[in-house]
Structure formats: C-alpha cells, structure tokens
Design a protein around this motif. Structure first.
Motif, mmCIF file in Angstrom:
data_model
loop_
_atom_site.group_PDB
_atom_site.id
_atom_site.type_symbol
_atom_site.label_atom_id
_atom_site.label_comp_id
_atom_site.label_asym_id
_atom_site.label_seq_id
_atom_site.Cartn_x
_atom_site.Cartn_y
_atom_site.Cartn_z
ATOM 1 N N ILE A 161 19.448 10.083 94.379
ATOM 2 C CA ILE A 161 19.045 10.459 92.935
ATOM 3 C C ILE A 161 20.438 9.780 92.187
ATOM 4 O O ILE A 161 21.421 10.032 92.507
ATOM 5 C CB ILE A 161 18.816 11.683 92.757
ATOM 6 C CG1 ILE A 161 18.240 12.221 91.526
ATOM 7 C CG2 ILE A 161 19.995 12.569 92.880
ATOM 8 C CD1 ILE A 161 17.470 13.385 91.612
ATOM 9 N N ILE A 172 11.689 10.753 87.960
ATOM 10 C CA ILE A 172 11.482 12.128 88.185
ATOM 11 C C ILE A 172 10.463 12.584 87.313
ATOM 12 O O ILE A 172 9.614 13.467 87.865
ATOM 13 C CB ILE A 172 12.781 12.450 87.909
ATOM 14 C CG1 ILE A 172 13.901 12.090 88.955
ATOM 15 C CG2 ILE A 172 12.737 14.126 88.112
ATOM 16 C CD1 ILE A 172 15.133 12.545 89.001
ATOM 17 N N HIS A 216 16.176 19.721 93.404
ATOM 18 C CA HIS A 216 17.328 19.351 92.367
ATOM 19 C C HIS A 216 17.095 20.139 91.092
ATOM 20 O O HIS A 216 15.965 20.297 90.620
ATOM 21 C CB HIS A 216 17.347 17.702 92.169
ATOM 22 C CG HIS A 216 18.316 17.318 91.568
ATOM 23 N ND1 HIS A 216 18.759 17.482 90.331
ATOM 24 C CD2 HIS A 216 19.640 16.838 92.177
ATOM 25 C CE1 HIS A 216 19.903 16.839 90.050
ATOM 26 N NE2 HIS A 216 20.411 16.381 91.150
ATOM 27 N N TYR A 218 17.826 19.192 87.950
ATOM 28 C CA TYR A 218 17.041 18.750 87.105
ATOM 29 C C TYR A 218 15.582 19.002 87.107
ATOM 30 O O TYR A 218 14.840 18.987 86.307
ATOM 31 C CB TYR A 218 17.289 17.080 87.005
ATOM 32 C CG TYR A 218 16.457 16.420 85.988
ATOM 33 C CD1 TYR A 218 16.973 17.017 84.548
ATOM 34 C CD2 TYR A 218 15.953 15.408 85.959
ATOM 35 C CE1 TYR A 218 16.478 16.099 83.526
ATOM 36 C CE2 TYR A 218 15.077 14.579 85.154
ATOM 37 C CZ TYR A 218 15.246 15.089 83.724
ATOM 38 O OH TYR A 218 14.758 14.387 82.879
ATOM 39 N N TYR A 219 15.046 18.864 88.493
ATOM 40 C CA TYR A 219 13.523 19.017 88.771
ATOM 41 C C TYR A 219 13.365 20.464 88.596
ATOM 42 O O TYR A 219 12.224 20.789 87.951
ATOM 43 C CB TYR A 219 13.315 18.825 90.105
ATOM 44 C CG TYR A 219 11.851 18.148 90.378
ATOM 45 C CD1 TYR A 219 11.213 17.000 89.684
ATOM 46 C CD2 TYR A 219 10.928 18.820 91.478
ATOM 47 C CE1 TYR A 219 9.945 16.515 89.790
ATOM 48 C CE2 TYR A 219 9.638 18.225 91.644
ATOM 49 C CZ TYR A 219 9.261 17.188 90.997
ATOM 50 O OH TYR A 219 7.984 16.832 91.135
ATOM 51 N N GLN A 261 14.251 13.863 93.701
ATOM 52 C CA GLN A 261 14.287 15.136 93.018
ATOM 53 C C GLN A 261 13.703 16.409 93.833
ATOM 54 O O GLN A 261 14.190 17.393 93.759
ATOM 55 C CB GLN A 261 13.227 14.993 91.836
ATOM 56 C CG GLN A 261 11.906 14.770 92.322
ATOM 57 C CD GLN A 261 11.502 13.151 92.633
ATOM 58 O OE1 GLN A 261 12.465 12.295 92.389
ATOM 59 N NE2 GLN A 261 10.478 13.038 93.569
#
Length: 284
Positions: A161, A172, A216, A218-219, A261
């Motif tokens: 990633i 993503i 993750h 961000y996910y 992700q």
C-alpha cells in the motif's frame, strides 16, 4: 453403431484429458479442499485469515481452513465437517472471523458456495470442484492456453500500500465501494448462520474466539464516514457474547505491515500472531 460408440468414447476421453489439464494447470481454486487432522485449534475465515497460524506450543499444528471469498455459508459447511468427522470436539478452540465484509451483500454473490459443499459431500460441489470442465467455461481461458504454451509463471504484482499514490487511493476507494458502499448493512441470513455456529459450539463445549482482523486506518476512515461501525460490531459481538471477542481492527496502524487496504503482509501477520497469543494467554 461401432463408429458412433468410438465417436462418443473419443469425446469422453477428450473431456477427461481437458479436465485433467485444468486440474493440473489452471484450476481456479485447486487448494480449496484441505487435508485435516485432529488438533485443538482450527481457524475459519476468508482471505483476511490466510496465513494466520498461531501456536500455543512448538509441536502444535494449527489447521487454517480459511479461503479467499468464503462467506458464512462456507464457514458453516466447514464447521459441520469438523464436527461430523470429530476433529472439532469438546474443549477445542475455533478462531472464527467476524469481519464486517463477511456479512455484506457483496458476499451473497462473491463466495465459494458452489464448491464448499465438498466438505459435506454435496454432489453439485463435488462436480464443480473435481470436474471444472463441466461447470465453468472460463477455466479454458487465454491465461490457461498461454500456460500450456509457455509454462512460465506470472510475475507477481507488488501490492504494497502507498497512500501517497493517486492510483492506490483510487483503488482503495473502488474496493470500498465494492465491499461496502453507502448502502452497506449486516445481512440477516449471515447473522442467523453465525448464531447457529455459536449455539452449536455452546452445546458441544467448543470454545470460539471471534476476531475482527486489522484494516488499514485509511480504509477504516472510509467505513466510519458512511456507517456506525461500532453499532454493527456490537450486533456481532452480542451474538458471540458467550465466547471471547477480539477486535484487532485498529491494533496495527503502520503502512509497512499492510499488503493492501484490508490485508496484512507477512510481517503484519507475525505481529498479529504475537498480539493474539499474548492476549489469549492472558484470557486463560
């Protein structure tokens, strides 16, 4: 008549030969059926659980029956198999993935329901798994023919990633839309199957450890923007409440531990394994 029989036999032999080639070179899920032996720890999940093999003792062997795209129906068939064959018995432990995506509408269509019945001797699943030439034309695709000619292994894509990459950011977000999207909810059919597994385990004295695998950050943020994930997790935790529940969603934060992700890389799985063993030991 003789010529007709020779013709039919030739067709059958050709199909058998092509089926053998597919099984040998291009079976889409050739490792789905796994050999199992008696042990005290079994793992069921989708690709999030692959490669997660904690051991309490050096000589222990963990049986991880997880497979990419498995849903709760697939989990249940494998669970029934372990019970029927008396691999999973009173006092044993089942590590069960309860990540949100396994309860999603996405998993109603993307799953292994067509072959997971090989664990319960379902005829259709046996046909689909051992005779793929009869079930899916896509096994005879360009990739398969190329493999026959060149026999060169494909170069693996480096899927590490990189959040500073615009391409990865788009990928993503597209993955999020596919798995969840704004209309995501926990499918009642899957919640009912989870309840069946929990009830059977209680009755048979089997210990369940329910797990949310790391995502993750961000996910997770994308999920939290559209949904109350704590409420959703609460519904799952309520069903599994007779047993241990471990939410590792937020436990691993660094990019270097993620393949993408929603999957840890090999280094990340080692970190998760150490966390899991330590917490399970403290629980005991």
């Amino acid at each position: 008549m003789k010529r007709f029989l020779i013709y039919i036999l030739s067709i059958l032999l050709l199909l058998i030969f092509l089926n053998w080639l597919v099984l040998k070179l291009n079976h889409p899920r050739k490792n789905y059926k796994q050999k199992v032996e008696k042990n005290s720890l079994y793992i069921l999940g989708d690709s999030h659980a692959l490669g997660f093999n904690p051991k309490y003792k050096e000589d222990d062997k963990t049986y991880n029956l997880s497979y990419g795209s498995d849903n709760l129906i697939d989990f249940k068939r494998k669970f029934d198999y372990l019970i029927e064959k008396e691999y999973l018995q009173r006092g044993d432990t089942l590590v069960l993935e309860v990540d949100l995506q396994v309860f999603s509408k996405y998993r109603l269509t993307s799953n292994n329901n067509d072959i997971s019945g090989i664990y319960t001797n379902d005829f259709a699943s046996i046909k689909n798994y051992y005779f793929p030439i009869l079930g899916e034309v896509k096994v005879l695709n360009r990739k398969f023919l190329k493999t026959l000619i060149s026999k060169k292994s494909e170069k693996k894509h480096n899927d590490l990633i990189k959040l500073n990459s615009k391409t990865d950011s788009i990928r993503i977000k597209n993955r999020y839309k596919l798995q969840f999207g704004k209309d995501f909810k926990l499918e009642s059919e899957f919640l009912s199957i989870l309840e069946e597994i929990v009830n059977q385990s209680q009755n048979k004295g089997i210990h369940i450890v329910a797990i949310h695998y790391p995502l993750h950050p961000y996910y997770l943020e994308l999920l939290k923007e559209d949904h109350d994930i704590n409420e959703m997790k609460g519904k799952i935790e309520k069903i599994t409440s007779p047993f241990k529940f471990h939410d590792y969603s937020y436990r691993i934060q660094k990019d270097k531990y993620f393949k993408n992700q929603d999957h840890l890389n090999s280094e990340g799985k080692i970190v998760l394994r150490e966390i899991f063993i330590q917490e399970i030991t403290l629980d005991d």
